[in-house]
Scaffold this motif. Structure first.
Motif, PDB file in Angstrom:
ATOM      1  N   ILE A 145     -40.755  38.952 -60.489  1.00  0.00           N
ATOM      2  CA  ILE A 145     -40.518  37.569 -60.892  1.00  0.00           C
ATOM      3  C   ILE A 145     -41.026  36.624 -59.802  1.00  0.00           C
ATOM      4  CG2 ILE A 145     -38.763  35.887 -61.546  1.00  0.00           C
ATOM      5  CD1 ILE A 145     -39.132  38.060 -63.594  1.00  0.00           C
ATOM      6  N   GLY A 146     -41.775  35.601 -60.215  1.00  0.00           N
ATOM      7  CA  GLY A 146     -42.295  34.618 -59.279  1.00  0.00           C
ATOM      8  C   GLY A 146     -43.691  34.909 -58.776  1.00  0.00           C
ATOM      9  N   LYS A 147     -44.216  36.117 -59.014  1.00  0.00           N
ATOM     10  CA  LYS A 147     -45.543  36.497 -58.536  1.00  0.00           C
ATOM     11  C   LYS A 147     -46.637  35.942 -59.464  1.00  0.00           C
ATOM     12  CE  LYS A 147     -44.103  38.879 -55.006  1.00  0.00           C
ATOM     13  NZ  LYS A 147     -44.396  38.467 -53.628  1.00  0.00           N
ATOM     14  N   PRO A 148     -47.869  35.744 -58.953  1.00  0.00           N
ATOM     15  CA  PRO A 148     -48.941  35.173 -59.778  1.00  0.00           C
ATOM     16  C   PRO A 148     -49.511  36.181 -60.772  1.00  0.00           C
ATOM     17  CG  PRO A 148     -49.748  35.696 -57.577  1.00  0.00           C
ATOM     18  CD  PRO A 148     -48.276  35.915 -57.549  1.00  0.00           C
ATOM     19  N   VAL A 149     -49.882  35.684 -61.949  1.00  0.00           N
ATOM     20  CA  VAL A 149     -50.518  36.490 -62.987  1.00  0.00           C
ATOM     21  C   VAL A 149     -51.677  35.689 -63.575  1.00  0.00           C
ATOM     22  CG1 VAL A 149     -48.420  37.757 -63.585  1.00  0.00           C
ATOM     23  CG2 VAL A 149     -48.941  35.629 -64.765  1.00  0.00           C
ATOM     24  N   THR A 150     -52.544  36.383 -64.304  1.00  0.00           N
ATOM     25  CA  THR A 150     -53.657  35.758 -65.013  1.00  0.00           C
ATOM     26  C   THR A 150     -53.494  36.007 -66.503  1.00  0.00           C
ATOM     27  OG1 THR A 150     -55.137  36.103 -63.137  1.00  0.00           O
ATOM     28  CG2 THR A 150     -56.157  35.649 -65.255  1.00  0.00           C
ATOM     29  N   ILE A 151     -53.629  34.966 -67.309  1.00  0.00           N
ATOM     30  CA  ILE A 151     -53.547  35.100 -68.767  1.00  0.00           C
ATOM     31  C   ILE A 151     -54.905  35.584 -69.276  1.00  0.00           C
ATOM     32  CG2 ILE A 151     -53.087  33.886 -70.924  1.00  0.00           C
ATOM     33  CD1 ILE A 151     -51.338  31.961 -69.379  1.00  0.00           C
ATOM     34  N   LEU A 152     -54.897  36.671 -70.047  1.00  0.00           N
ATOM     35  CA  LEU A 152     -56.145  37.328 -70.447  1.00  0.00           C
ATOM     36  C   LEU A 152     -56.628  36.908 -71.826  1.00  0.00           C
ATOM     37  CD1 LEU A 152     -55.276  40.935 -69.210  1.00  0.00           C
ATOM     38  CD2 LEU A 152     -56.386  39.101 -67.954  1.00  0.00           C
ATOM     39  N   ARG A 153     -55.734  36.522 -72.703  1.00  0.00           N
ATOM     40  CA  ARG A 153     -56.128  36.196 -74.081  1.00  0.00           C
ATOM     41  C   ARG A 153     -55.402  34.945 -74.546  1.00  0.00           C
ATOM     42  NH1 ARG A 153     -55.135  41.712 -73.969  1.00  0.00           N
ATOM     43  NH2 ARG A 153     -56.933  43.076 -74.356  1.00  0.00           N
ATOM     44  N   GLY A 154     -55.906  34.378 -75.633  1.00  0.00           N
ATOM     45  CA  GLY A 154     -55.230  33.261 -76.253  1.00  0.00           C
ATOM     46  C   GLY A 154     -55.750  31.904 -75.805  1.00  0.00           C
ATOM     47  N   LYS A 155     -54.935  30.893 -76.040  1.00  0.00           N
ATOM     48  CA  LYS A 155     -55.316  29.509 -75.774  1.00  0.00           C
ATOM     49  C   LYS A 155     -55.542  29.251 -74.291  1.00  0.00           C
ATOM     50  CE  LYS A 155     -53.524  24.805 -76.320  1.00  0.00           C
ATOM     51  NZ  LYS A 155     -52.384  23.991 -76.825  1.00  0.00           N
ATOM     52  N   PHE A 156     -54.716  29.892 -73.435  1.00  0.00           N
ATOM     53  CA  PHE A 156     -54.805  29.670 -71.991  1.00  0.00           C
ATOM     54  C   PHE A 156     -55.528  30.820 -71.287  1.00  0.00           C
ATOM     55  CE2 PHE A 156     -50.957  27.560 -73.541  1.00  0.00           C
ATOM     56  CZ  PHE A 156     -51.207  26.249 -73.143  1.00  0.00           C
ATOM     57  N   GLN A 157     -56.516  31.391 -71.915  1.00  0.00           N
ATOM     58  CA  GLN A 157     -57.251  32.521 -71.352  1.00  0.00           C
ATOM     59  C   GLN A 157     -57.901  32.132 -70.028  1.00  0.00           C
ATOM     60  OE1 GLN A 157     -60.262  34.005 -73.917  1.00  0.00           O
ATOM     61  NE2 GLN A 157     -60.832  35.700 -72.603  1.00  0.00           N
TER      62      GLN A 157
END
Length: 401
Positions: free
Chosen positions: A346-358
């Motif tokens: 929790i709190g760590k950075p991630v990257t959105i891979l699909r969808g509107k905010f890809q």
């Protein structure tokens, strides 16, 4: 009698005798002096220095007893902690290792008369777990060190985070099976009631409610053939010709609608297939190897995707492994079918891979284990916006290094 000269056999014999442990009954704790025989101990007790130490002891006997007892217990517990840790060991074995030190505090100078009494005191004070067996007393050290407790808590937290999706899925399936079994038992209990016929004199009457049979819809091709034959039979009358033209137009319209619907379904299937085949591997993503074709040592290994920063997402990339230690810094070229995303803490950075905010960076805010989804807070593009219920495969841990 003077001392023997250095190097003589008598001098060497005396040194050898003095090197090892002597008998406990010829040891003076107040003077911390070990005598080799009874005569030497008798001479020591009659000496002036020993008499002065006895006078000091007589003035405050409790203080000296408490001090010796404290030093003895600390030395025993420190040896147990350092040499055996939290293992269950015989108390006498620890005591034998403790008295191997020549300058140790002897038990006859403490408030405990025997090793059994001392071991019972350790159990009452909560320093150790003690139990008595046929082979004697056993002790187990209780480690309450803040650093050790913090390390254990950190280890448990890491194990909890390393629990992969398959194990979570198995737990979820087991819960569902148990819930279904309980519902099945409740339903079966309702059918176990015996059938009762309240009035036996009246005849049995059965009420059958039959639904009308639906009229089948005739397809366009069949209707058209039927209309053509019907038209030939009826001749060229005006009313029949008008009816046939109307049916022909309606059949033609239905056929066109079915063809359009079929083309639309084929287009949707093509879009879904192309979306699935689209690559999601990006530079800096932390991924996990799920294939066993490379060997067991690479299975479940984690690594960082290596791609040029300006390169668009792709299906095949190089992965530099970071764990476990035996495969660290190995570089593999893998397809995305053999990899899966990693969900960070929790709190760590991630990257959105699909969808509107890809391609948008975000921070993990909540894990929904039962739904296999997460909630993230955007760090770019609409910063601060909370996006809920993103599937595990649509987000991935990002490494800045």
């Amino acid at each position: 009698m003077g001392k023997h000269e250095v190097g003589t056999p008598k001098y060497i014999a005396n040194k050898i005798k003095a090197k090892g442990l002597q008998k406990l009954r010829w040891y003076c704790q107040m003077c911390q002096k070990q005598c080799r025989d009874e005569n030497g101990f008798k001479c020591h007790t009659m000496s002036e220095s020993h008499q002065r130490q006895l006078l000091l002891f007589a003035d405050n006997a409790g203080k000296y007893m408490d001090e010796f007892s404290r030093e003895f217990s600390q030395g025993y517990v420190n040896l147990l902690k350092r040499q055996f840790g939290t293992k269950r060991v015989p108390a006498n074995r620890v005591y034998q290792d403790y008295i191997a030190d020549r300058d140790h505090i002897h038990m006859n100078a403490t408030k405990w008369l025997s090793l059994t009494g001392f071991v019972k005191w350790l159990g009452r004070s909560g320093q150790c777990v003690v139990d008595e067996t046929e082979k004697g007393w056993f002790v187990t050290y209780i480690d309450r060190d803040p650093e050790t407790l913090a390390a254990q808590e950190k280890k448990a937290k890491k194990e909890k985070m390393d629990k992969d999706d398959q194990e979570r899925m198995m737990d979820f399936i087991e819960k569902q099976v148990e819930r279904g079994r309980q519902e099945t038992d409740e339903d079966s209990s309702e059918f176990k009631k015996p059938l009762e016929r309240p009035e036996q004199d009246k005849p049995l009457v059965l009420e059958l409610k039959l639904k009308p049979k639906p009229v089948p819809v005739v397809g366009p091709s069949v209707s058209f053939t039927f209309d053509s034959k019907l038209k030939k039979k009826r001749g060229n009358s005006g009313a029949d010709e008008q009816l046939s033209e109307y049916e022909y137009e309606s059949n033609k319209k239905i056929k066109r609608e079915q063809r359009d619907e079929k083309n639309e379904k084929k287009k949707d299937a093509t879009d879904i297939k192309s979306e699935k085949e689209e690559g999601w591997l990006r530079a800096g993503l932390v991924v996990k190897v799920v294939t066993r074709s490379l060997g067991e040592k690479y299975h479940r290994a984690k690594g960082v995707v290596q791609l040029p920063e300006d390169k668009s997402p792709c299906c095949i990339a190089r992965v530099k492994l970071t764990s476990p230690t035996e495969v660290k810094d190995h570089v593999l070229r893998l397809d995305q079918e053999h990899l899966e995303t990693v969900i960070p803490a929790i709190g760590k950075p991630v990257t959105i891979l699909r969808g509107k905010f890809q391609g948008t960076m975000a921070a993990l805010r909540k894990l929904r284990l039962e739904e296999f989804s997460v909630d993230v807070e955007l760090l770019e593009r609409d910063k601060g916006l909370l996006v809920k219920r993103l599937p595990y495969e649509d987000v991935c841990k990002f490494s800045n290094s």
